[in-house]
Write a protein that holds these residues in place. Structure first.
Motif, PDB file in Angstrom:
ATOM      1  N   LEU A 168       0.768  -1.185   0.252  1.00  0.00           N
ATOM      2  CA  LEU A 168       0.104  -0.046   0.037  1.00  0.00           C
ATOM      3  C   LEU A 168       0.635   1.200  -0.017  1.00  0.00           C
ATOM      4  O   LEU A 168       1.939   1.298   0.631  1.00  0.00           O
ATOM      5  N   LEU A 170       0.895   4.984   1.047  1.00  0.00           N
ATOM      6  CA  LEU A 170       0.341   6.071   1.780  1.00  0.00           C
ATOM      7  C   LEU A 170       0.928   7.467   1.908  1.00  0.00           C
ATOM      8  O   LEU A 170       2.155   7.105   2.302  1.00  0.00           O
TER       9      LEU A 170
ATOM     10  N   LEU B  43      -5.878   9.636   6.793  1.00  0.00           N
ATOM     11  CA  LEU B  43      -4.348   9.251   6.903  1.00  0.00           C
ATOM     12  C   LEU B  43      -3.624  10.633   7.476  1.00  0.00           C
ATOM     13  O   LEU B  43      -2.470  10.595   7.573  1.00  0.00           O
ATOM     14  N   PRO B  48      -5.026   8.290  -0.178  1.00  0.00           N
ATOM     15  CA  PRO B  48      -4.057   7.311  -0.539  1.00  0.00           C
ATOM     16  C   PRO B  48      -4.229   7.019  -2.264  1.00  0.00           C
ATOM     17  O   PRO B  48      -5.080   7.614  -2.748  1.00  0.00           O
ATOM     18  N   ALA B  52      -7.634   0.531   0.990  1.00  0.00           N
ATOM     19  CA  ALA B  52      -6.721  -0.221   2.078  1.00  0.00           C
ATOM     20  C   ALA B  52      -7.122  -1.630   1.978  1.00  0.00           C
ATOM     21  O   ALA B  52      -5.821  -2.528   2.428  1.00  0.00           O
TER      22      ALA B  52
ATOM     23  N   ASN C 130     -12.373   0.212   5.050  1.00  0.00           N
ATOM     24  CA  ASN C 130     -11.568   0.595   3.969  1.00  0.00           C
ATOM     25  C   ASN C 130     -10.438   1.666   4.395  1.00  0.00           C
ATOM     26  O   ASN C 130     -10.312   2.479   3.465  1.00  0.00           O
ATOM     27  N   SER C 131     -10.052   1.682   5.313  1.00  0.00           N
ATOM     28  CA  SER C 131      -8.964   2.694   5.770  1.00  0.00           C
ATOM     29  C   SER C 131      -7.853   1.947   6.322  1.00  0.00           C
ATOM     30  O   SER C 131      -7.967   1.033   7.456  1.00  0.00           O
ATOM     31  N   ALA C 132      -6.714   2.347   5.949  1.00  0.00           N
ATOM     32  CA  ALA C 132      -5.203   1.857   6.282  1.00  0.00           C
ATOM     33  C   ALA C 132      -5.464   1.877   7.897  1.00  0.00           C
ATOM     34  O   ALA C 132      -4.573   0.828   8.305  1.00  0.00           O
TER      35      ALA C 132
END
Lengths: 402, 118, 314
Positions: A168, A170, B43, B48, B52, C130-132
Motif C-alpha cells: 500500500l 500511503l 491518513l 491514498p 486499503a 477500507n481505511s489503512a
C-alpha cells in the motif's frame, strides 16, 4: 426550544476539537492546546471524532501537489455534522476563536438539514489525482487491475522477508495526532511494516520565526534576552516533544503531565513550581523498565550520525536526553542574566547552522523507518521530533518580533 | 417459567440486540443530519493511491499455528477439570505431559524467532 | 446452589453493566483531566470532568454517521454492535452475591466463548471502513489475541480446576474458606492482564491507539462509535467483575451481605486497573507476544499443575 434542539445543544457543550496546524503555527497550536485543557474540551485524534476544526494554517505552497488549503479542506469534508470551522490567525485569540466556534457549532446543530445537504456530499476526488507527485519506488504493478470507486487495489511487490506481497502507498500526515506539523511521509506499507519512506516537509509561510528558536535568534540579532527566557523556551520545547513521545508510545498519563508542565512553563510559572512539576515526570519516565524495554533499540542511529545530529543513539536514549535537559532548564528559568549571542543553540541544535538542525533530523528519518513496524515508525518520528518551523528561509536579522 | 439454564441467555439476547437498534433509532430521531457522510479514509489529510483493503501481511503468522495447538488443547482441558479427582493421578500426568509437549513446541518456535517480528 | 433470580434480572443486567461502565469511565476521565490540567478547583468542575463520558455518548448520538469510500458498511455495523452484545451475554454468569442471571453448568466456558467474540468484533470494525489506519488497528487486535488468550484460558481453567466445576457458582462455593487469589496468585494476575487485553484498554490499547488515530475506531462516528468504544468499557467491567467470583471469593466475606461484597470487590479491582493503567506505557505486541508465550504461558501451566496436585491430595 424544542426537545431535540435542547438535546443537541447539551451534547455540543464541550466540543471535540481538531486543530489543523501547518508548519510555522507552533505558537498558535500551543495556545489552542492550553486553552482546550483549561476548558476541559477534548482533543480529537481524527476528523471522525471532531466537532470543531480550528485552522491554524498559513496559506502556503504546501507539499508538492497538495497545498495547505487542500488538506485542510479534506479534513473538513471528513468531519460529520454538526460541525464548525474557525480560522485562528493569532495565538492571542485562541479563547475568543473557540468561543466563536462553539456558538457557530450550536447554531448549525440547532437547524435540521434535509436530504443531500451535507449528507450526500461527494467524497474528495479520489481517482486521477492521488496526492502522489513522487513515487518512493517508481511505477508498480496493479494500476491495470481495474478501479473500484475510482481507486485501484494494492499491487504486489517484493518484501523484506523475500516474499511477494500486497503493498500500500500511503501519505501519512500532515495532520495526524501527535505528529510534527507540516510533515508528510510517503510510505509503502506491507502489512503494518514500512517498506520504504520518503519525507516531504511543508515549509512554513514567509515571515514566521521558528517559535522554539526565538530567544536565540533575537539574542543573535542584538536584542537583550534573559537567559531564563531561553531556558524556559527550551524546557517547554522538550516538554512538548516528550508529550508527543509519551502519547505515541501509549502513555497518556505522562503525556498529559508533560503537556501540563509545558503550558505552565509558557504561562510563566516560576523555577520552583516547574521543577516540582518536572521532577515526578522525570522520575517515572526514567524509572520505567517497561518503557525502556519497549523503546530501547528502536530507531538506532550509528554513533557518528547520532553525534552529528546531537541526539542519542536510540529512541529511549533520546527521551532521556530530553528529560535531562528539561530538568536543567526548569531550574534555570528565573535567571535574569543576558543570554550570550554565541553559541546560539536552540532545542534542536545550532540555530544558525548551514543546514537547519531539523533538516538533518528529517534526512535521517527514511533510513530509520525502513523495515520498522508502524508503531515503531511513529516512535522513531516522535523521538526525533523535527521542528518544521526551522525550515523557513534564513531569518533576517532585526525582524525578530514575529 | 424457567425450563433451562440457557433460557435467560436467549431472553437477554432480546434487550441486548434491541438496545443496539434503539440507539440507532434514537440517533436518527435527534441528529441534525440524517444521511451518512460519504468521505475518504483518514491518513492525516491526504488521499491514498489505493484502497486499503488488501492481503494484509501478518508477520505473526507462525504464532497462529502455535496458538491453534493450544486452542485445541483447551477443548480437552475444560471437561478434564471436572474429572481430575475421579480419574486420579493418571489424569494429571497425562494432561501435563500433553501440555509439556506443547510447551516444547513453544520453545522451538521461540528459538526459531517466530515470536518476534521486527 | 443458590435459587433462581427474579425474571426481571435479565433486563436489569444490561442497565446495571452500562451504569457501572459509565461510572468507571467517568472516574478514568477525572484522573485524565487532573493529569492534563491540574487538580479540579471546585467540586463542580470535578463533576463536569467525570461527566465527560456521559456527555460523549450524548454527543455521538446527535452526530452524523460516516461511510468511507468503498466501505463494507455491514461489517462495520456488525463488528461495532457485536462487542457490547458479547460483553452483556458474558455477564449472564456474573453472580451478584451468590445469584447470577443464569448459573450455566459450563459458565466458565461460556464467559471464555463470549469474550473471544471480541476478536471478530474488533477485526470486523477495523477491516470494514477500507481505511489503512483502521485496518492496522483491527489486525493489531488479532496479534494481541494470540498473545493474551492462551494464558487467559489456562488461568480461568485453573480456577475451575480448583473447584472441579465449570459452574461459576461452584467456583464461588469452593472459596468459602480460602480465596483462590491467595493460592493461585499467578492465575489471578494473568486474568487481570487479560481483562485489560481483551478490552483493548490501558496498556493494551494499541488496537485503538492514538498513534493510529484511533485504530479500529478511527473512521467511526455516531452510534457505531458509541457501540465499539462503549463495548470495550463493558468488556472491561465484565472481565474485571469476573475476577471476583473466579479468584476473590465472590460474595464470601464477613459482616456484609453477599451482594455488597461483590460490589466492594468489583470496585476495588476496577480501581486497581484504573490506577495501574496510569503507571505503564502501552505494550506493543511485537515485543509482548514473546513475553506472553515464553513467560506467561509456562507460568500458567505450572500454576495449573500446582493446583492439580493440590486437588488430588485434598
Amino acid at each position: 426550544m424544542d426537545l431535540r434542539g435542547r438535546i443537541v445543544r447539551a451534547a455540543l457543550g464541550r466540543p471535540r476539537v481538531l486543530a489543523a496546524v501547518s508548519a510555522g503555527a507552533t505558537e498558535r497550536r500551543l495556545a489552542v492546546e492550553a486553552e482546550l485543557a483549561r476548558r476541559g474540551w477534548p482533543c480529537a485524534a481524527a476528523p471522525a471524532e471532531a466537532d470543531l476544526l480550528v485552522v491554524a494554517a498559513d496559506p502556503g505552497p504546501g507539499t508538492a501537489g497538495a497545498g495547505t488549503a487542500d488538506w485542510v479542506a479534506r479534513l473538513w469534508e471528513a468531519m460529520p455534522a454538526p460541525r464548525a470551522r474557525v480560522p485562528l490567525a493569532d495565538a492571542g485569540e485562541a479563547a475568543a476563536v473557540l468561543d466563536h466556534g462553539l456558538a457557530e457549532l450550536r447554531r448549525r446543530g440547532g437547524a435540521r438539514h434535509g436530504g443531500g445537504h451535507r449528507g450526500g456530499h461527494a467524497p474528495a476526488p479520489p481517482a486521477g489525482s492521488p496526492d502522489s507527485p513522487q513515487d518512493p519506488d517508481g511505477p508498480h504493478a496493479g494500476h491495470d487491475s481495474g478501479l473500484v470507486d475510482g481507486l485501484p487495489l494494492a499491487g504486489r511487490a517484493d518484501d523484506r522477508d523475500g516474499l511477494r506481497l500486497d503493498r500500500l502507498h500511503l501519505p501519512l500526515g500532515p495532520a495526524l495526532p501527535d505528529w510534527p506539523a507540516g510533515l508528510v511521509l510517503r510510505v509503502a506499507l506491507q502489512g503494518d511494516v514500512v517498506q520504504r519512506a520518503a519525507v516531504e516537509a511543508d515549509p512554513p509561510g514567509p515571515g514566521r520565526l521558528p517559535f522554539w528558536n526565538e530567544p536565540w535568534l533575537r539574542a543573535a540579532a542584538g536584542e537583550r534576552v534573559a537567559r531564563g527566557e531561553a531556558a524556559r523556551r527550551l524546557c517547554a520545547a522538550h516538554l512538548d516533544s516528550l508529550g508527543r513521545f509519551f502519547a505515541v508510545t501509549g502513555w497518556p498519563d505522562l503525556a498529559a503531565r508533560a503537556r501540563y508542565a509545558r503550558d505552565r512553563a509558557l504561562g510563566g510559572a516560576g523555577a520552583a513550581e516547574l521543577s516540582a512539576l518536572v521532577r515526578p515526570l522525570t522520575r517515572r519516565a526514567r524509572g520505567s523498565r517497561t518503557l525502556r524495554w519497549l523503546t530501547a533499540g528502536v530507531g538506532v542511529l550509528p554513533a557518528g550520525r547520532a553525534r552529528s545530529l546531537g541526539v542519542a543513539g536510540d529512541a529511549h536514549g533520546r527521551m532521556l536526553g530530553w528529560l535531562d535537559a528539561v530538568a536543567r532548564a526548569a531550574s534555570a528559568c528565573d535567571d535574569g542574566a543576558p543570554l550570550a549571542a554565541d553559541p546560539a543553540v536552540g532545542p534542536r541544535g545550532p540555530v544558525h547552522g548551514p543546514v537547519p538542525a531539523s533538516r538533518a533530523l528529517l534526512d535521517a528519518l527514511p533510513g530509520l523507518l525502513e523495515g520498522a513496524e508502524f508503531a515503531c515508525a511513529r516512535i522513531v518520528v516522535a523521538s526525533l521530533d523535527p521542528d518544521l518551523d526551522e525550515l523557513a528561509r534564513a531569518p533576517l536579522p532585526g525582524a525578530a518580533h514575529g | 417459567m424457567r425450563t433451562s439454564d440457557w433460557q435467560p441467555v436467549l431472553v437477554l439476547l432480546v434487550p441486548a440486540v434491541a438496545g443496539v437498534f434503539l440507539l440507532h433509532a434514537l440517533s436518527a430521531a435527534v441528529r441534525p443530519v440524517r444521511e451518512p457522510l460519504r468521505t475518504g479514509p483518514f491518513l492525516g489529510g491526504l488521499e491514498p493511491r489505493e484502497h486499503a483493503l488488501s492481503r494484509f501481511h501478518v508477520r505473526w503468522y507462525p504464532v497462529t499455528m502455535v496458538f491453534l495447538a493450544f486452542d485445541m488443547e483447551m477443548l480437552f482441558m475444560y471437561p478434564w477439570v471436572r474429572v481430575v479427582t475421579a480419574v486420579g493421578p493418571s489424569a494429571v500426568v497425562e494432561m501435563f505431559l500433553f501440555l509439556g509437549i506443547l510447551l516444547a513446541g513453544v520453545l522451538y518456535a521461540w528459538r526459531e524467532g517466530a515470536l518476534r517480528w521486527t | 446452589m443458590a435459587e433462581h433470580p427474579p425474571s426481571w434480572a435479565v433486563f436489569a443486567l444490561p442497565v446495571l453493566l452500562a451504569a457501572v461502565a459509565l461510572v468507571t469511565a467517568g472516574a478514568d476521565a477525572l484522573l485524565a483531566a487532573g493529569a492534563r490540567a491540574g487538580p479540579a478547583r471546585s467540586p463542580r468542575e470535578a463533576a463536569a470532568r467525570a461527566a465527560a463520558p456521559a456527555r460523549g455518548v450524548l454527543r455521538e448520538l446527535v452526530r452524523q454517521p460516516r461511510r468511507t469510500r468503498a466501505a463494507d458498511v455491514a461489517l462495520v455495523r456488525v463488528g461495532a454492535a457485536l462487542l457490547p452484545v458479547a460483553a452483556m451475554l458474558a455477564g449472564v454468569v456474573l453472580p451478584l452475591g451468590f445469584r447470577s442471571v443464569s448459573d450455566l453448568p459450563e459458565g466458565v466456558v461460556w464467559y471464555n466463548a463470549m469474550e473471544a467474540l471480541a476478536w471478530a468484533a474488533v477485526w470486523l470494525a477495523g477491516w470494514g471502513p477500507n481505511s489503512a489506519l483502521s485496518l492496522i488497528g483491527g489486525y493489531r487486535f488479532l496479534a494481541q489475541g494470540l498473545a493474551y488468550e492462551v494464558p487467559h484460558m489456562l488461568a480461568i481453567t485453573t480456577a475451575a480446576l480448583g473447584a472441579e466445576s465449570l459452574r461459576v457458582g461452584g467456583v464461588v462455593d469452593a472459596q468459602s474458606g480460602l480465596w483462590f487469589a491467595v493460592w493461585m496468585p499467578a492465575a489471578f494476575g494473568i486474568h487481570l492482564l487479560s481483562a485489560l487485553a481483551m478490552a483493548f484498554w490501558g496498556p493494551f490499547d494499541r488496537p485503538a491507539g492514538r498513534d493510529v488515530a484511533g485504530g479500529a475506531a478511527a473512521e467511526l462516528s455516531g452510534v457505531d462509535r458509541i457501540l465499539l468504544l462503549g463495548g470495550r468499557w463493558l468488556l472491561l467491567v465484565v472481565a474485571a467483575a469476573m475476577s471476583v467470583p473466579l479468584f476473590l471469593g465472590g460474595g464470601h466475606g464477613p459482616l456484609l451481605p453477599g451482594w455488597a461484597w461483590t460490589v466492594v470487590k468489583t470496585a476495588a479491582v476496577l480501581a486497581f486497573l484504573l490506577w495501574a493503567r496510569r503507571r505503564v506505557p502501552a505494550l506493543r505486541m511485537e515485543r509482548w507476544t514473546e513475553a506472553a508465550w515464553v513467560v506467561l504461558t509456562p507460568l500458567a501451566v505450572v500454576q495449573a499443575l500446582v493446583v492439580a496436585v493440590v486437588v488430588l491430595h485434598r
